[in-house]
Design a protein around this motif. Structure first.
Motif, PDB file in Angstrom:
ATOM      1  N   CYS A   4       0.843  -1.182   0.000  1.00 14.22           N
ATOM      2  CA  CYS A   4       0.000   0.000   0.000  1.00 14.22           C
ATOM      3  C   CYS A   4       0.887   1.244   0.000  1.00 14.22           C
ATOM      4  O   CYS A   4       1.831   1.335   0.794  1.00 14.22           O
ATOM      5  CB  CYS A   4      -0.902  -0.005   1.232  1.00 14.22           C
ATOM      6  N   TRP A   6       0.156   4.030   1.099  1.00 16.09           N
ATOM      7  CA  TRP A   6      -0.148   4.868   2.252  1.00 16.09           C
ATOM      8  C   TRP A   6       0.370   4.274   3.557  1.00 16.09           C
ATOM      9  O   TRP A   6       1.001   4.974   4.344  1.00 16.09           O
ATOM     10  CB  TRP A   6      -1.658   5.108   2.345  1.00 16.09           C
ATOM     11  N   VAL A  19     -14.292   6.645 -10.446  1.00 14.30           N
ATOM     12  CA  VAL A  19     -13.574   7.881 -10.120  1.00 14.30           C
ATOM     13  C   VAL A  19     -14.218   9.029 -10.878  1.00 14.30           C
ATOM     14  O   VAL A  19     -14.936   8.827 -11.859  1.00 14.30           O
ATOM     15  CB  VAL A  19     -12.075   7.784 -10.463  1.00 14.30           C
ATOM     16  N   CYS A  37      -7.851  -0.057  -9.602  1.00 13.76           N
ATOM     17  CA  CYS A  37      -7.418   0.574  -8.361  1.00 13.76           C
ATOM     18  C   CYS A  37      -6.799  -0.461  -7.428  1.00 13.76           C
ATOM     19  O   CYS A  37      -6.882  -1.660  -7.664  1.00 13.76           O
ATOM     20  CB  CYS A  37      -8.569   1.289  -7.674  1.00 13.76           C
ATOM     21  N   GLU A  39      -6.887  -1.629  -3.428  1.00 18.01           N
ATOM     22  CA  GLU A  39      -7.676  -1.543  -2.199  1.00 18.01           C
ATOM     23  C   GLU A  39      -6.833  -2.126  -1.062  1.00 18.01           C
ATOM     24  O   GLU A  39      -6.375  -3.265  -1.153  1.00 18.01           O
ATOM     25  CB  GLU A  39      -8.967  -2.333  -2.366  1.00 18.01           C
ATOM     26  N   ILE A  45      -7.995   2.301   2.456  1.00 17.51           N
ATOM     27  CA  ILE A  45      -7.986   3.288   1.383  1.00 17.51           C
ATOM     28  C   ILE A  45      -8.092   2.577   0.036  1.00 17.51           C
ATOM     29  O   ILE A  45      -7.661   1.442  -0.103  1.00 17.51           O
ATOM     30  CB  ILE A  45      -6.719   4.173   1.442  1.00 17.51           C
ATOM     31  N   THR A  46      -8.699   3.244  -0.915  1.00 22.22           N
ATOM     32  CA  THR A  46      -8.769   2.760  -2.283  1.00 22.22           C
ATOM     33  C   THR A  46      -8.189   3.863  -3.156  1.00 22.22           C
ATOM     34  O   THR A  46      -8.617   5.018  -3.050  1.00 22.22           O
ATOM     35  CB  THR A  46     -10.230   2.470  -2.691  1.00 22.22           C
ATOM     36  N   TYR A  47      -7.222   3.522  -4.001  1.00 23.20           N
ATOM     37  CA  TYR A  47      -6.554   4.548  -4.795  1.00 23.20           C
ATOM     38  C   TYR A  47      -6.099   3.998  -6.144  1.00 23.20           C
ATOM     39  O   TYR A  47      -5.965   2.794  -6.326  1.00 23.20           O
ATOM     40  CB  TYR A  47      -5.355   5.115  -4.028  1.00 23.20           C
ATOM     41  N   GLN A  48      -5.886   4.922  -7.070  1.00 17.03           N
ATOM     42  CA  GLN A  48      -5.330   4.566  -8.374  1.00 17.03           C
ATOM     43  C   GLN A  48      -3.815   4.677  -8.293  1.00 17.03           C
ATOM     44  O   GLN A  48      -3.287   5.583  -7.642  1.00 17.03           O
ATOM     45  CB  GLN A  48      -5.844   5.526  -9.466  1.00 17.03           C
TER      46      GLN A  48
END
Length: 93
Positions: A4, A6, A19, A37, A39, A45-48
């Protein structure tokens, strides 16, 4: 092994989500469904990824965005005909 961005957990999965993206000319925002994405199952958090963000931004820069509907699937966005073969203003490549 991927982690991740983050929290650096390895407890992540690749999935898709929706999005919302502002067009390069600032005229409107569109909804892009089924966008790849990451997860994270630790920090939730979920992000590209940076790669996905770059793909979206480059495609939006190279197509006629006036033809886009308010909602589009990611794969449909990538299939839109380009006005230019590549982004000649991107000097990072």
């Amino acid at each position: 092994m991927k982690t991740c961005q983050w929290c650096e957990s390895v407890n992540i999965s690749e999935t898709t989500n929706t999005v919302y993206w502002e067009l390069p000319d600032g005229t409107k925002a569109i909804e892009i469904r089924e966008t790849p994405c990451i997860e994270c199952h630790e920090c939730y958090i979920t992000y590209q990824t940076d790669e996905t963000v770059n793909v979206i931004e480059e495609q939006l820069f190279l197509i006629n965005t006036k033809l886009l509907e308010k909602t589009i699937q990611f794969i449909e966005l990538l299939q839109q005909p380009r006005l230019l073969k590549r982004n000649y203003f991107d000097f990072s490549k």
